[in-house]
Each structure stands twice: as structure tokens, then as C-alpha cells.
Design an enzyme around this catalytic site. Structure first.
Site, PDB file in Angstrom:
ATOM      1  N   GLU A   7       0.833  -1.205   0.000  1.00  8.74           N
ATOM      2  CA  GLU A   7       0.000   0.000   0.000  1.00  8.74           C
ATOM      3  C   GLU A   7       0.869   1.257   0.000  1.00  8.74           C
ATOM      4  O   GLU A   7       0.525   2.266  -0.638  1.00  8.74           O
ATOM      5  CB  GLU A   7      -0.931  -0.013   1.213  1.00  8.74           C
ATOM      6  CG  GLU A   7      -1.958  -1.135   1.205  1.00  8.74           C
ATOM      7  CD  GLU A   7      -2.830  -1.113  -0.031  1.00  8.74           C
ATOM      8  OE1 GLU A   7      -3.339  -0.028  -0.386  1.00  8.74           O
ATOM      9  OE2 GLU A   7      -2.995  -2.163  -0.663  1.00  8.74           O
ATOM     10  N   TRP A  42       1.953   1.824  -3.513  1.00  7.11           N
ATOM     11  CA  TRP A  42       0.916   2.449  -4.329  1.00  7.11           C
ATOM     12  C   TRP A  42       0.996   3.967  -4.235  1.00  7.11           C
ATOM     13  O   TRP A  42       0.840   4.685  -5.226  1.00  7.11           O
ATOM     14  CB  TRP A  42      -0.485   1.989  -3.895  1.00  7.11           C
ATOM     15  CG  TRP A  42      -0.961   0.743  -4.560  1.00  7.11           C
ATOM     16  CD1 TRP A  42      -1.142  -0.477  -3.985  1.00  7.11           C
ATOM     17  CD2 TRP A  42      -1.340   0.588  -5.930  1.00  7.11           C
ATOM     18  NE1 TRP A  42      -1.605  -1.381  -4.910  1.00  7.11           N
ATOM     19  CE2 TRP A  42      -1.731  -0.755  -6.106  1.00  7.11           C
ATOM     20  CE3 TRP A  42      -1.373   1.454  -7.030  1.00  7.11           C
ATOM     21  CZ2 TRP A  42      -2.160  -1.247  -7.337  1.00  7.11           C
ATOM     22  CZ3 TRP A  42      -1.809   0.955  -8.254  1.00  7.11           C
ATOM     23  CH2 TRP A  42      -2.194  -0.376  -8.396  1.00  7.11           C
ATOM     24  N   TRP A  48     -20.911  11.702 -19.616  1.00  2.20           N
ATOM     25  CA  TRP A  48     -21.321  11.656 -18.216  1.00  2.20           C
ATOM     26  C   TRP A  48     -22.706  12.263 -18.013  1.00  2.20           C
ATOM     27  O   TRP A  48     -23.116  13.164 -18.745  1.00  2.20           O
ATOM     28  CB  TRP A  48     -20.309  12.404 -17.347  1.00  2.20           C
ATOM     29  CG  TRP A  48     -18.902  11.942 -17.500  1.00  2.20           C
ATOM     30  CD1 TRP A  48     -17.873  12.604 -18.114  1.00  2.20           C
ATOM     31  CD2 TRP A  48     -18.350  10.706 -17.040  1.00  2.20           C
ATOM     32  NE1 TRP A  48     -16.719  11.860 -18.054  1.00  2.20           N
ATOM     33  CE2 TRP A  48     -16.975  10.685 -17.409  1.00  2.20           C
ATOM     34  CE3 TRP A  48     -18.868   9.613 -16.350  1.00  2.20           C
ATOM     35  CZ2 TRP A  48     -16.128   9.627 -17.110  1.00  2.20           C
ATOM     36  CZ3 TRP A  48     -18.027   8.545 -16.046  1.00  2.20           C
ATOM     37  CH2 TRP A  48     -16.679   8.553 -16.417  1.00  2.20           C
ATOM     38  N   ASN A  80     -10.374   2.681   3.378  1.00  2.00           N
ATOM     39  CA  ASN A  80      -9.976   2.533   1.972  1.00  2.00           C
ATOM     40  C   ASN A  80     -10.943   1.671   1.169  1.00  2.00           C
ATOM     41  O   ASN A  80     -11.249   1.987   0.015  1.00  2.00           O
ATOM     42  CB  ASN A  80      -8.566   1.939   1.881  1.00  2.00           C
ATOM     43  CG  ASN A  80      -8.060   1.914   0.442  1.00  2.00           C
ATOM     44  OD1 ASN A  80      -7.961   2.939  -0.200  1.00  2.00           O
ATOM     45  ND2 ASN A  80      -7.761   0.724  -0.059  1.00  2.00           N
ATOM     46  N   TRP A 124     -15.824  11.262 -12.826  1.00  2.38           N
ATOM     47  CA  TRP A 124     -14.953  10.941 -11.696  1.00  2.38           C
ATOM     48  C   TRP A 124     -14.258  12.172 -11.126  1.00  2.38           C
ATOM     49  O   TRP A 124     -13.932  12.223  -9.941  1.00  2.38           O
ATOM     50  CB  TRP A 124     -13.901   9.911 -12.117  1.00  2.38           C
ATOM     51  CG  TRP A 124     -13.015  10.328 -13.264  1.00  2.38           C
ATOM     52  CD1 TRP A 124     -13.258  10.135 -14.599  1.00  2.38           C
ATOM     53  CD2 TRP A 124     -11.762  11.017 -13.182  1.00  2.38           C
ATOM     54  NE1 TRP A 124     -12.234  10.664 -15.352  1.00  2.38           N
ATOM     55  CE2 TRP A 124     -11.299  11.206 -14.515  1.00  2.38           C
ATOM     56  CE3 TRP A 124     -10.977  11.489 -12.128  1.00  2.38           C
ATOM     57  CZ2 TRP A 124     -10.098  11.850 -14.805  1.00  2.38           C
ATOM     58  CZ3 TRP A 124      -9.776  12.134 -12.420  1.00  2.38           C
ATOM     59  CH2 TRP A 124      -9.344  12.303 -13.739  1.00  2.38           C
ATOM     60  N   TRP A 158      -9.166   7.623  -7.764  1.00  5.16           N
ATOM     61  CA  TRP A 158     -10.364   7.896  -8.556  1.00  5.16           C
ATOM     62  C   TRP A 158     -10.227   7.385  -9.982  1.00  5.16           C
ATOM     63  O   TRP A 158     -11.194   6.835 -10.548  1.00  5.16           O
ATOM     64  CB  TRP A 158     -10.686   9.390  -8.542  1.00  5.16           C
ATOM     65  CG  TRP A 158     -11.519   9.732  -7.353  1.00  5.16           C
ATOM     66  CD1 TRP A 158     -11.092  10.188  -6.140  1.00  5.16           C
ATOM     67  CD2 TRP A 158     -12.939   9.559  -7.249  1.00  5.16           C
ATOM     68  NE1 TRP A 158     -12.163  10.323  -5.290  1.00  5.16           N
ATOM     69  CE2 TRP A 158     -13.310   9.955  -5.938  1.00  5.16           C
ATOM     70  CE3 TRP A 158     -13.925   9.123  -8.123  1.00  5.16           C
ATOM     71  CZ2 TRP A 158     -14.631   9.915  -5.500  1.00  5.16           C
ATOM     72  CZ3 TRP A 158     -15.241   9.090  -7.685  1.00  5.16           C
ATOM     73  CH2 TRP A 158     -15.583   9.475  -6.385  1.00  5.16           C
TER      74      TRP A 158
END
Length: 261
Positions: free
Chosen positions: A65, A68, A97, A132, A150, A173
């Protein structure tokens, strides 16, 4: 907190991290975002307490993590368009969208009719932090169920989170929206009901934030109106703003049309 976590808690992190009712994460994200501690400092403390972490031992999943976080920062360095409101995958810019303000407001305020989504949004709005797993669920819901851009969700999260980080927030996102670097294609769409059943089976987390569902049995908590209608009960809680199955079909069509164009 870092010492305590690496010494006594990180070994159970992999098994417990996805369940928001448990206090099973490091809770260091705000410190990392503010620079109070650094990822490298976390790495050295982890290896001091768990020497086998680099070989797949205790702490390996938490280390991943941390990686990341650095990965998303590297991406933003090498692809500066990411900080200019642009997707990593160019064709996703053509997704049409929806601009439904009522749906957006329902999501922002935790009134979508999907308990795990609503509880998560209320947690963030009240505390400035969100688990998370719940970040993935709520982001997927906004983009893949409501078909809302988004970038609107990215902006809302950064306005609410005490651990808001430009690169990590953008990366998360874009992962949820299937516009980023993740290998899974756009047809990965979380089912908010089954996600709730899997990660908050008995509704301990949901009950913390949705007191209006206090009388709903645990077995029915993830579909409260299904229970209420059978019992002839009226709930002070909204019905689902969209049907997930229909929304999924519409989202797939929108992404496919953008890809082909």
C-alpha cells in the site's frame, strides 16, 4: 503510532484491513499526506520490526500500500496531464457523463439508498476520513452507478479528507473510474449491495452512521426497503436512487460507445 502498528498490528493487517467496522488499518494516512512521516520512514520502521516484510512475511501487504502511494506520485511526475483533470487513458475522455444534480447531492450527503455507500459518505463528512475499501465502493458507485464524472468525485473527496493527497486521490479515482493505469478494464463495476454484505456482513459499521435503520434486522440491512415493504413498514431512509443492474448496463454502453468512437 507507526511503531505500535508495525510491532503489534501489521501481521493481522492483510486479514482485517477490508472490514470498516474494525480498527485494523494504520491510520497514518493524514501523517503521510502532511509529511509528518515519510514513506521511507515507514519502510525502515517496518523492516526494523518485521525483517521478512520484503520476502512476503508480516507487513508485506501494508508495504504494498505504501508502494501504491509512491507509484501514483511517480505517475503524476511523468504524466503531468494527470494533474490537469485529464485521464490516463485518452479515449475515456469521450464518456458521456450524466449531470444529475439530485443524484450527486444524494451521494455527497449519504442519501443514495445504498447503506454501505451512505454510511461511508457520512463517515467522511463527519470525520474527514474514510476507510480505503469504502473509498473504492463509493467512488465506483458515483462513476459506475450514477455515471457522474470521476473528477467531480475527486474534487469532493479532496475537499473533505484530512489525508487528502493530490496524487493518491487522483490515482484512486482514476482506478475506480477505469480511466487510469489499472489493468482491469472498464467493465469492473462494484455491486454496492454485495460489497456491503461481504465487508460489513452484520452491519456493525452501517449502524454507526445510519441510525434510521436501527430497527432493520441485520440480515436485511443491505436491502432495507426489501424488508420494510414485506413488513409494511415505512423507513425514514431513501429508496435506492438507481437500480444497480440497470445502471450497470447503461454504464457499460456509455464506456463502449466512447471506446469505439
Amino acid at each position: 503510532r507507526l511503531r505500535e502498528f508495525c510491532r503489534n498490528e501489521v501481521g493481522a493487517y492483510e486479514a482485517r484491513r477490508d472490514f470498516p467496522a474494525l480498527d485494523a488499518t494504520s491510520r497514518l494516512s493524514a501523517c503521510l499526506a502532511l509529511g509528518v512521516i515519510s514513506p521511507r520512514q515507514c519502510l525502515h520502521r517496518l523492516l526494523a520490526e518485521q525483517p521478512d516484510a520484503l520476502n512476503g512475511g508480516a507487513g508485506a501487504v501494508w508495504l504494498n500500500e505504501l508502494i501504491w502511494r509512491d507509484f501514483y506520485r511517480h505517475l503524476m511526475t511523468w504524466y503531468p496531464d494527470l494533474c490537469k483533470h485529464r485521464p490516463f487513458i485518452p479515449w475515456t475522455e469521450r464518456v458521456q457523463w450524466q449531470r444529475d444534480q439530485a443524484h450527486l447531492q444524494a451521494w455527497q450527503t449519504g442519501r443514495t439508498g445504498y447503506p454501505i455507500v451512505d454510511a461511508a459518505m457520512r463517515q467522511m463528512n463527519n470525520t474527514g476520513w474514510m476507510h480505503n475499501r469504502l473509498r473504492m465502493i463509493t467512488a465506483s458507485f458515483l462513476v459506475k452507478d450514477l455515471l457522474i464524472d470521476w473528477r467531480i468525485g475527486e474534487r469532493y473527496f479532496i475537499s473533505q479528507l484530512i489525508d487528502g493527497d493530490l496524487a493518491a486521490n487522483n490515482g484512486g479515482w482514476q482506478w475506480a473510474a477505469s480511466t487510469g493505469t489499472d489493468a482491469a478494464p472498464y467493465f469492473r463495476i462494484f455491486n454496492p449491495t454485495t460489497q456491503g454484505e461481504k465487508f460489513d456482513k452484520h452491519g456493525e459499521f452501517i449502524r454507526q452512521w445510519l441510525p434510521e435503520l436501527a430497527k432493520v434486522p441485520a440480515a436485511s440491512l443491505h436491502d432495507p426497503w426489501g424488508w420494510a415493504d414485506k413488513q409494511g413498514v415505512t423507513l425514514d431512509y431513501p429508496r435506492p436512487v438507481v437500480d444497480h443492474k440497470q445502471a450497470r448496463t447503461a454504464t457499460l454502453a456509455a464506456y463502449e460507445a466512447a471506446r469505439k468512437s
